[in-house]
Enzyme design. Structure first.
Site, PDB file in Angstrom:
ATOM      1  CG  ASP A  96     -53.442  -0.961 -68.412  1.00 43.50           C
ATOM      2  OD1 ASP A  96     -52.366  -1.227 -67.873  1.00 43.50           O
ATOM      3  OD2 ASP A  96     -54.243  -0.117 -67.965  1.00 43.50           O
ATOM      4  CD  GLU A 148     -50.249  -5.538 -64.267  1.00 41.58           C
ATOM      5  OE1 GLU A 148     -51.479  -5.430 -64.108  1.00 41.58           O
ATOM      6  OE2 GLU A 148     -49.621  -4.915 -65.119  1.00 41.58           O
ATOM      7  CG  ASP A 162     -50.265   3.489 -63.954  1.00 42.32           C
ATOM      8  OD1 ASP A 162     -50.218   3.597 -65.203  1.00 42.32           O
ATOM      9  OD2 ASP A 162     -51.219   2.958 -63.364  1.00 42.32           O
TER      10      ASP A 162
HETATM   11  C1  GLC Z   1     -53.743   1.897 -65.833  1.00 38.61           C
HETATM   12  C2  GLC Z   1     -52.754   2.156 -66.960  1.00 38.61           C
HETATM   13  C3  GLC Z   1     -52.906   3.582 -67.445  1.00 38.61           C
HETATM   14  C4  GLC Z   1     -54.339   3.799 -67.892  1.00 38.61           C
HETATM   15  C5  GLC Z   1     -55.324   3.460 -66.783  1.00 38.61           C
HETATM   16  C6  GLC Z   1     -56.762   3.500 -67.258  1.00 38.61           C
HETATM   17  O1  GLC Z   1     -53.449   2.675 -64.739  1.00 38.61           O
HETATM   18  O2  GLC Z   1     -51.451   1.869 -66.566  1.00 38.61           O
HETATM   19  O3  GLC Z   1     -52.008   3.854 -68.482  1.00 38.61           O
HETATM   20  O4  GLC Z   1     -54.513   5.125 -68.290  1.00 38.61           O
HETATM   21  O5  GLC Z   1     -55.054   2.165 -66.277  1.00 38.61           O
HETATM   22  O6  GLC Z   1     -56.987   2.588 -68.267  1.00 38.61           O
END
Ligand code: GLC
Length: 848
Positions: A448, A451, A526
């Site tokens: 995650d 980017e 998200d």
């Molecule tokens: C980001 C991710 C989400 C995750 C959060 C905390 O927003 O896209 O899926 O739950 O981070 O790690």
């Protein structure tokens, strides 16, 4: 009220943004490349040298794949490197070159490239028909005078380059990876700049990923263009002008690949040749998954799984979000919350549940104190000394600014450091760090924030002078941002391959660049728990599939905001057929596990989850097709019916493979809808009612029913309902749906579901054909292909028919009528069932 306000607001925001950026990118003012001065050829390419010292190289990689590479006012560089490309050793196709006074013509068996000398204009034609498929609207161009500098992310990092194509009057555009937009991208424009965009709505651009590959389709003829340039890039499909579709980037080379179809499926196969195929993930990755930001402590995880099992709801995977770590330190475990991860994972595994952990790129910035000892045990406290940070510093693997200072972004752990994944040894180190997970039994990695997100500044400005090794080029963020996630995925995938050689890696990513399918699956980040969010997910999955990423999905029920039982149920009626089917929710969102809105909704969700597992043989076979051919599982109708213009803009329905058509409900309080059925025969999945396609029909869709149709001509392999993959032996049965000619066929793909041995022939492909004959029905089971052995079992064939057979003959010998389990046959109601022993031999069944 509130809803209207937010819609108006976002439309306004988008309009303002697009207006200002379109004005800034007037490519007609750019310097055009010079005329052709001389032409030279070698084995597989033609080099055009121009009057202004520019060069264009046209390379023939395959009869349907041509590369165009250009430099402006200088020779083409000897360095030719791309992180996206998988295959470089093409065997040169047959081609010839004809030069005339005005033009240069290159011809392969499939494509003719005509290059006009003055001005230099490139045109691609169908070699057989001579029809123009794609043509330059103006010569390739570059920003010689720096006109666009003010809009560039880093004006010092490059020169804007652009290519402009004539826009067809009826040309449709697809692909471009992950965009918060509808399926057909005609009259839209987009920017690629990987961005953390929580709660994005339709029109928000850019979002997480960059895949600069698109398809054009006009009069049923398709081509593809892959602009392999990782700088911030622009695609305009007839938005700023009715004359042109153009693409450009804020630096790097004009370097694109032209793919000729005419079929989209063929282009996707070639794109997979060039940028790589998705390896098969473990079969359980197709299972239902549950996540939450965050499940902790371990008793909470146990309780979630207990609820699943007690409620008889299928579950294969549980995800641990960022709170399993010690203060967000990646590759560590919080012992207060998870005192014994290994013990917990074993407990879950005993219930058929695998665990996936989140891993972010931000390594907590924690300079070691003077007497700090290096503790490389991920379970030990890292309060005084954090082994990952220490090692990264000692080995010099972290990103630095131009002036040599460590780059310190802010992410979940606060001040952090990012790895320079362009360094092969840093990728290896990062990959090996995953032993913190694999050693205790973690089954997959969820990447995650890659980017990469930086809370200091999400636009990337704080990273502008960050240097990456980039194979010795020492390039900066302008070039490397969009490939950061691709390289992190590569490090992770290759690490898991080394750590668990007998297992297929399972990796999920948020950000990406083209080629990421070699290493990772993806989810759409998200999203919102809204009907608009649900509706947007369909074109997003479809477009990703048209851009080389077959394994896609989004948080079922949506990530942000408060959903409800109806929305969650309808979301499952989409995602139960998406490759990635994971319910996930943000930290402050309302709980949305399948039972949270009461029994009524839970029962319907159970029905669809059970159906997903029953369809597993079909889904897995279709996933294998995606792996092998690049043609995705979750498809827009245009992919299967590209000569049917009714499909060109159709993105509230989808197909799974060739055979299932699904028309979900995407708005509240809706209990029927219009469904478009393309030509051919169709069967209502629920009632077996037969339809003749080529028309719209209105169908009922109460909450418990998603409209679903099977293509006449299909055989759908199914198996028993299960609560996790492997819970029961897979005993496939085949549902037969004849087409208008009375024929149907399928190929069932099976393997061990977990190891990479399928790559070496350890699989089994069983093809089955059925046909209605003058005397009855004949079913042929071919000898299976491949070396994978299945246990002895019964194959059942099920067909809804008006025929009342008197005899069913297997390989010349009559099968007994009746019985429940062994070989035999019976007709019940309108349904005929035939059972035979699957002994790995070919068989012919005659139903008379
Ligand atoms: C980001 C991710 C989400 C995750 C959060 C905390 O927003 O896209 O899926 O739950 O981070 O790690």
């Amino acid at each position: 009220m509130k809803r209207n306000f937010s819609i108006t607001f976002s439309v306004l925001a988008v309009t303002v943004f697009v207006f200002s950026s379109a004005a800034a990118q007037d490519i007609t003012r750019l310097e055009k490349i010079g005329d052709v001065a001389s032409v030279t050829r070698d084995d597989n390419s033609v080099l055009l040298s121009c009057t202004d010292n520019s060069q264009v190289r046209i390379t023939m990689l395959a009869p349907d794949l041509i590369r165009v590479r250009a430099s402006f006012s200088k020779p083409i560089s000897n360095r030719d490197h791309s992180w996206a490309i998988d295959k470089t050793n093409w065997s040169t196709p047959r081609w010839n070159l004809v030069e005339t006074t005005n033009a240069v013509a290159i011809k392969t068996a499939e494509v003719e490239v005509i290059i006009r000398r003055s001005p230099l204009l490139i045109e691609f034609r169908d070699a057989k028909t001579g029809a123009v498929v794609n043509a330059d609207e103006r010569p390739l161009a570059y920003d010689a005078k720096g006109l666009l500098k003010s809009m560039m992310f880093d004006p010092d990092a490059g020169v804007f380059v652009a290519a402009s194509k004539k826009l067809g009057f009826d040309e449709h555009f697809y692909g471009l990876g992950e965009k918060a937009s509808r399926l057909d991208k005609r009259r839209s424009s987009f920017i690629n700049w990987n961005s953390d965009t929580p709660g994005y709505v339709e029109g928000r651009d850019p979002i997480y990923q960059t895949v600069p590959f698109y398809l054009g389709l006009e009069n049923g003829v398709a081509y593809g263009i892959f602009f392999d340039n990782s700088y911030r890039s622009y695609f305009d499909f007839g938005k700023s002008s009715q004359q042109r579709a153009w693409f450009g980037a804020e630096g790097g080379e004009m370097n694109y690949y032209f793919f000729y179809g005419p079929s989209i499926q063929k282009i996707l196969g070639r794109y997979a040749d060039l940028t790589g195929r998705m390896p098969l993930p473990p079969m359980w990755a197709l299972g239902h998954q549950q996540s939450r930001w965050s499940y902790y402590p371990e008793t909470m995880v146990d309780e979630v799984v207990r609820q699943y099992r007690q409620r008889d709801l299928p579950l294969d995977v549980v995800h641990l979000d960022i709170d399993y770590m010690q203060a967000y330190r990646v590759f560590t475990w919080n012992k207060d919350r998870f005192p014994n991860p290994q013990g917990m994972f074993q407990r879950l595994a005993a219930q058929g549940v695998k665990t996936v952990t989140i891993v972010d790129p931000g390594v907590k910035h924690q300079p070691a104190g003077a007497q700090a000892s290096a503790v490389s045990d991920p379970l030990a406290s890292q309060e005084n000394s954090y082994y990952v940070f220490n090692e990264g510093v000692a080995r010099n693997y972290f990103q630095k600014r131009k002036d040599g200072r460590l780059f310190v972004p802010r992410v979940w752990p606060g001040e952090s450091a990012f790895v320079d994944y362009t360094l092969p040894e840093a990728r290896r180190w990062w990959g090996d760090l995953h032993r913190a997970y694999t050693d205790v039994g973690v089954a997959g990695i969820w990447m995650d924030m890659n980017e990469p997100a930086d809370f200091v500044d999400q636009t990337g400005k704080n990273q502008i002078d960050v240097v990456s090794d980039d194979e010795g080029e020492n390039s900066t963020h302008a070039k490397n941002r969009n490939v950061f996630a691709l390289l992190m995925a590569r490090a992770t995938y290759e690490g898991l391959e080394r750590l668990q050689p007998g297992k297929r890696p399972y990796v999920i990513t948020r950000a990406a660049y083209a080629g990421v399918q070699r290493y990772s699956t993806m989810w759409t980040g998200d999203t919102n728990s809204t009907w608009d969010g649900l509706s947007l997910s369909i074109p997003m999955f479809q477009s990703l599939g048209l851009s080389g990423q077959p394994f896609v999905g989004s948080d079922v029920g949506g990530f942000m905001g408060r959903g409800n039982g109806e929305l969650l149920t309808r979301s499952y009626q989409v995602s139960f057929l998406a490759p990635f089917c994971r319910n996930h929710k943000t930290i402050d969102g309302y709980d949305q596990e399948p039972w949270r809105f009461g029994k009524h909704y839970e029962d319907i969700i159970r029905k669809y989850l059970k159906l997903r597992y029953e369809l597993m043989p079909f889904l897995y076979s279709t996933l294998e097709t995606a792996h092998r051919t690049g043609v995705p599982l979750f498809r827009p109708l245009v992919l299967n019916y590209q000569d049917d213009s009714s499909t060109y803009n159709l993105d509230d329905q989808f197909m799974v493979g060739d055979d299932l058509l699904v028309a979900p409900i995407l708005s509240p309080n809706t209990i029927n809808r219009l469904v478009y059925l393309p030509r051919g025969t169709w069967y209502d999945y629920w009632t077996n009612k037969k339809y003749t396609g080529g028309t719209m029909i209105r169908v009922d869709a109460p909450l418990e029913t998603v409209p679903m149709f099977v293509r006449g001509g299909a055989i759908i392999p199914k198996g028993p309902a299960m609560n996790f993959v492997g819970e029961k032996p897979a005993t496939p049965y085949f549902l037969i749906y004849p087409d208008a000619q009375g024929k149907a066929q399928t190929t069932l793909y099976e393997d061990d579901g977990v190891s990479p041995a399928y790559k070496n022939g350890l699989y089994r492909k069983t093809s089955v054909q059925a046909s209605e004959t003058a005397r009855g029905i004949s079913i042929t089971v071919n000898a299976p292909e491949g070396q994978f052995k299945t246990p002895s079992r019964i194959f059942s064939f099920i067909i809804s028919t008006s025929l009342s057979p008197t005899q069913v003959v297997l390989d010349g010998r009559a099968l007994p009528n009746g019985g429940q389990s062994g070989p035999g046959w019976q007709k019940n109601g309108g349904i005929l069932t035939v059972r035979i022993a699957d002994d790995g031999k070919p068989h012919v069944i005659d139903i008379r």
